[in-house]
Design an enzyme around this catalytic site. Sequence first.
Site, PDB file in Angstrom:
ATOM      1  N   SER A  24      28.090  42.708 -53.040  1.00 51.79           N
ATOM      2  CA  SER A  24      28.564  42.065 -54.273  1.00 51.79           C
ATOM      3  C   SER A  24      29.394  43.021 -55.142  1.00 51.79           C
ATOM      4  O   SER A  24      30.393  42.601 -55.726  1.00 51.79           O
ATOM      5  CB  SER A  24      27.388  41.511 -55.069  1.00 51.79           C
ATOM      6  OG  SER A  24      26.868  40.396 -54.398  1.00 51.79           O
ATOM      7  N   LYS A  72      15.036  35.961 -57.631  1.00 49.22           N
ATOM      8  CA  LYS A  72      15.743  34.689 -57.843  1.00 49.22           C
ATOM      9  C   LYS A  72      14.887  33.605 -58.511  1.00 49.22           C
ATOM     10  O   LYS A  72      15.411  32.744 -59.209  1.00 49.22           O
ATOM     11  CB  LYS A  72      16.294  34.160 -56.511  1.00 49.22           C
ATOM     12  CG  LYS A  72      17.579  34.837 -56.081  1.00 49.22           C
ATOM     13  CD  LYS A  72      18.110  34.183 -54.805  1.00 49.22           C
ATOM     14  CE  LYS A  72      19.582  34.492 -54.636  1.00 49.22           C
ATOM     15  NZ  LYS A  72      20.210  33.734 -53.558  1.00 49.22           N
ATOM     16  N   ASN A  93      20.921  32.624 -59.224  1.00 57.58           N
ATOM     17  CA  ASN A  93      21.610  33.820 -58.698  1.00 57.58           C
ATOM     18  C   ASN A  93      22.623  34.382 -59.693  1.00 57.58           C
ATOM     19  O   ASN A  93      23.194  35.438 -59.467  1.00 57.58           O
ATOM     20  CB  ASN A  93      22.294  33.521 -57.356  1.00 57.58           C
ATOM     21  CG  ASN A  93      23.595  32.771 -57.517  1.00 57.58           C
ATOM     22  OD1 ASN A  93      23.807  32.063 -58.507  1.00 57.58           O
ATOM     23  ND2 ASN A  93      24.489  32.911 -56.569  1.00 57.58           N
ATOM     24  N   GLY A 135      15.104  29.351 -49.009  1.00 56.38           N
ATOM     25  CA  GLY A 135      15.904  29.188 -50.217  1.00 56.38           C
ATOM     26  C   GLY A 135      17.343  28.781 -49.946  1.00 56.38           C
ATOM     27  O   GLY A 135      17.874  27.860 -50.584  1.00 56.38           O
TER      28      GLY A 135
END
Length: 285
Positions: A24, A72, A93, A135
Amino acid sequence: MNTMIKGNTKLYCVIGNPIEHSISPQIHNSIFEKLENNSIYLPLNIKRENLQESVGVFKNSFKGFNVTIPHKQDIINYLDELDEQASIYGAVNTVKVQDGRLIGYNTDGYGFSKGLEINNIDVKEKSILLLGAGGAARVVAYELINKGASLTIATRDEKKAKNLIKDLENIFGKNSSSYEDINKVKAGYFGIVNATPVGMAPQVDAIPINEDVLKGTEFVFDLIYNPYKTKLIEVGESYGAKGINGMVMLFYQAVRAQEIWKGYTLEDSKTLPIYEEVEKYLKTI
Ligand code: NAP
């Protein structure tokens, strides 16, 4: 990375544990570098037991942050507001910090749908095989049913798939989702989505279903992005399917997070070249 960090640099981050392997930071900083001055995105390793005490720092010093495993669900306890979709998924998120308030979102569904869109895949009235009921599978199931697909959820644990099907019925009313044993499922699907970690590095030779199931399928969307091409995609492509890896989902959930944080829209014409750049980088790791 050209950003010189100054007193007024806008701070963003991803929190998780572990966090070292997260890509990320590369994605967000690449977007910031191209499209936005004076913003930076950091990877922060936050242990589960330290989440509560860390929240005050995010509230005071950050404009927004992403949330990954194991926070999360837990982060929801510390939010001031929860977006409807995040509430349906029961997982967050992306958090926006607005006037000292924390607002939780989930952009994974957007990322998955964007992956289908970019690859010109229309799932309306098509039968899709979804592998897994965790998830990510929940998010994917919601998106696919919302688009009019009929879903078969294949797992090794029947109870988990049936729980997900029950939850989907609560949201959408009666729908055509059904259960299959992942070890007994047969070919005949328009598309296959892998939302299990089977095939992820270092277990790169693993494949979650019998190879024959891939015969005749139009696309294989594997949410895994490391390796770049999983065995599932490799075999699917050898049978003529279009292979899509999890990178596109990861990238566009990040794009959507930035749109939420910044309050503007990032056009495909701006994001696609960055996506191609990040993808090139990913192929090298
Ligand atoms: P999760 O909540 O732990 O769910 C994993 C699912 O896979 C569960 O249904 C689990 O079944 C099943 N599974 C695990 N090992 C299996 C095996 N050996 N055989 C059959 N089924 C197995 O994980 P998640 O958060 O949903 O993530 C799933 C995958 O999606 C991961 O690879 C993750 O990296 C990827 N992901 C990608 C993105 C992206 O942006 N590209 C976003 C989110 C997730 P049991 O309950 O029986 O263990």
